[in-house]
Design a protein around this motif. Sequence first.
Motif, short mmCIF file in Angstrom:
data_model
loop_
_atom_site.label_atom_id
_atom_site.label_comp_id
_atom_site.label_asym_id
_atom_site.label_seq_id
_atom_site.Cartn_x
_atom_site.Cartn_y
_atom_site.Cartn_z
N PRO A 82 0.83 -1.22 0.00
CA PRO A 82 0.00 0.00 0.00
C PRO A 82 0.86 1.27 0.00
CG PRO A 82 -0.85 -1.57 1.59
CD PRO A 82 0.46 -2.13 1.11
N GLN A 83 1.94 1.26 0.80
CA GLN A 83 2.82 2.43 0.83
C GLN A 83 3.44 2.68 -0.53
OE1 GLN A 83 2.49 0.19 3.30
NE2 GLN A 83 3.90 0.61 4.98
N MET A 84 3.89 1.60 -1.17
CA MET A 84 4.56 1.77 -2.47
C MET A 84 3.59 2.32 -3.51
SD MET A 84 7.06 -0.58 -4.61
CE MET A 84 7.23 -0.47 -6.38
N VAL A 85 2.39 1.75 -3.55
CA VAL A 85 1.41 2.25 -4.52
C VAL A 85 1.08 3.71 -4.20
CG1 VAL A 85 -1.00 2.05 -5.28
CG2 VAL A 85 0.45 0.02 -5.18
N ALA A 86 0.96 4.03 -2.92
CA ALA A 86 0.64 5.41 -2.53
C ALA A 86 1.71 6.36 -3.06
CB ALA A 86 0.54 5.53 -1.01
N SER A 132 -0.73 11.94 -1.55
CA SER A 132 -0.10 10.62 -1.52
C SER A 132 0.99 10.55 -0.46
CB SER A 132 0.50 10.29 -2.88
OG SER A 132 -0.51 10.19 -3.84
N PHE A 133 1.70 11.65 -0.27
CA PHE A 133 2.74 11.63 0.76
C PHE A 133 2.13 11.54 2.15
CE2 PHE A 133 7.03 11.71 -0.70
CZ PHE A 133 6.89 11.91 -2.05
N ILE A 134 0.99 12.20 2.36
CA ILE A 134 0.30 12.06 3.65
C ILE A 134 -0.18 10.61 3.81
CG2 ILE A 134 -1.68 12.79 5.03
CD1 ILE A 134 0.36 14.98 4.81
N PHE A 142 4.59 7.15 9.98
CA PHE A 142 5.26 8.42 10.26
C PHE A 142 4.26 9.43 10.83
CE2 PHE A 142 8.35 7.49 6.56
CZ PHE A 142 9.15 6.74 7.41
N ILE A 143 3.01 9.30 10.37
CA ILE A 143 1.96 10.18 10.84
C ILE A 143 0.92 9.29 11.50
CG2 ILE A 143 0.27 11.93 10.14
CD1 ILE A 143 1.78 12.18 7.50
N SER A 144 0.26 9.80 12.52
CA SER A 144 -0.76 9.02 13.22
C SER A 144 -1.84 8.52 12.26
CB SER A 144 -1.40 9.88 14.31
OG SER A 144 -2.64 9.32 14.67
N THR A 196 -6.47 14.92 3.00
CA THR A 196 -6.03 13.58 3.38
C THR A 196 -5.87 13.40 4.89
OG1 THR A 196 -4.77 13.71 1.33
CG2 THR A 196 -4.53 11.71 2.61
N ILE A 197 -5.44 14.44 5.61
CA ILE A 197 -5.18 14.24 7.06
C ILE A 197 -6.41 13.81 7.87
CG2 ILE A 197 -3.02 15.55 7.35
CD1 ILE A 197 -4.75 17.90 8.34
N PRO A 198 -7.65 14.23 7.52
CA PRO A 198 -8.75 13.79 8.40
C PRO A 198 -9.21 12.36 8.15
CG PRO A 198 -9.54 15.42 6.80
CD PRO A 198 -8.13 15.14 6.47
#
Lengths: 456, 89
Positions: A82-86, A132-134, A142-144, A196-198
């Motif tokens: 999932p991270q890679m596709v993101a 995508s980075f979020i 890295f982020i909650s 994306t953050i919420p």
Amino acid sequence: MLLSNLSYVLASVLFILGIKKLSHPKTARQGNALAALGMFIAIIATLLSNGQIDLKLILIGVLIGSAIGALFAIKVEMTQMPQMVAIFNGFGGAASALVASAEFLKNGDMSTFTVSTIIISVFVGTLTLTGSFIAFGKLQGFISGQPIVFPGQQLINAILALTLLVVAFLLVQSPGEINYFYYLVAFSAIIGITLTIPIGGADMPVVVSLLNSYSGVAAAATGFVLMNNGLIISGALVGASGLILTNIMCKGMNRSLANVIFGAVGLKTEATENTSGKQIAIKSYSTEEAAMIFDAAEKVIIVPGYGLAVAQAQHAVREVAEFLESKNRKVLYAIHPVAGRMPGHMNVLLAEANIPYEQLKDLDEINSEFEDCDVALVLGANDVVNPAARHDTSSPIYGMPILDVDKSRTVIINKRTMNTGFAGIQNELFGFDNSIMVFGDAKDMLQQLLKDLKDL
Amino acid sequence: MDINILTVFILAIFVGVEIITKVPPTLHTPLMSGSNAISGIAIVGAIISTEINGGVGTYLGLLAVILATINVIGGFMVTDRMLKMFKRN
């Protein structure tokens, strides 16, 4: 130009044939190779038919890009797909936005149509990059993974969107004003982040699919800027693909896209409200006791969830399943559409552990199988097996299609702790008469279970 | 605006919907990484933007070439790596 245009027709045909062959695991690999061939042809033809380009510079770029891409492709763990596709969604969006930007900075004289398509490409591409980075940060930890919300968030989003529209309008009016262009980039980047953050961790399958679609839209918009059929067709294919997956994911959660994006489901506050009322009495068993139940079972259905990926337990699952099969037990796997962090995440993990794809069943195929199932083994899944979705109208997951594990004779649930799932609600299944909890890391638990099974 | 190009775009969406709905859920992750690779088609535009003496645009083009190549190479390679693992009994 004729050569490159013909090559784009050929490339598009190969992309379409490639995706068509993805309709079955047997032909899928060949399909991927066809699509790659299409890309190769398009690149070579473009290089040959454009005399004005800087070949040395391109070669440097291709070498750097190939090295990084190959490194990603070889190194990435299947649990990290999932991270890679993101992050690749982000790169795709950024590449399209950069090409559109280059076009904008080069041409002094542009039609309103071209400026408009450049604006769309830069906006969608840039928001795909930051969004995508979020998403990557949330998936990687890295982020909650909790939704990040603050008062007035929707209002701020609305103001941002409005400002962007004004900037876009001004830019169309006076394309020579370079500052407007920079504002466009800045606001697009900020909107990508605030959208994306919420969104909570369990909703990531939707976000990753949606950003996938955006990267296609950005490519198609750049195609309109350059009047290039290759980009338009490929962009349309990717855009459609992402949108279809987004839709499947939303259906898998019985939620609208708007609810996923603006709903901030999974907030802690919601959790405390919902769990304060009732306490659930559970039965906790050791793996030894669980092994005895397995020993008496004829038919076992394994339900993998995100916890399986976190524990890297896919190989341990296969070993247990193989042992049971060697004793002539039937083993199947039930895959919920939103299990894991992206569409098809669990299937890839289990395929990595050499589990044949015929044993992996989706929701519609498997639900009737639970009726005569002796043991349903739930590994790190929670909300997708919560019976509250069927009857509790106050539950945030009400109406979501679930796996009917509770219809099995016995349900064995492996979790690390009694913590709630990502939807933040307690699962009544754990207190059912036919439910048994076995606590611990999925991999450790399965290895211990295998040992205990062999000792019986 | 050239109406032909809009025709191509809309027909491509229909073709896309038609073929992608036939991809089974078990292959959805390879579908996504494969479409990552296909969206690397931006490399074609990136190559065109590295025009000689194009000023800043040339360097934006270079950056676009790098990012798009990552998608193309990484996307097709990782998709192949995954698809290799799907086996029958």
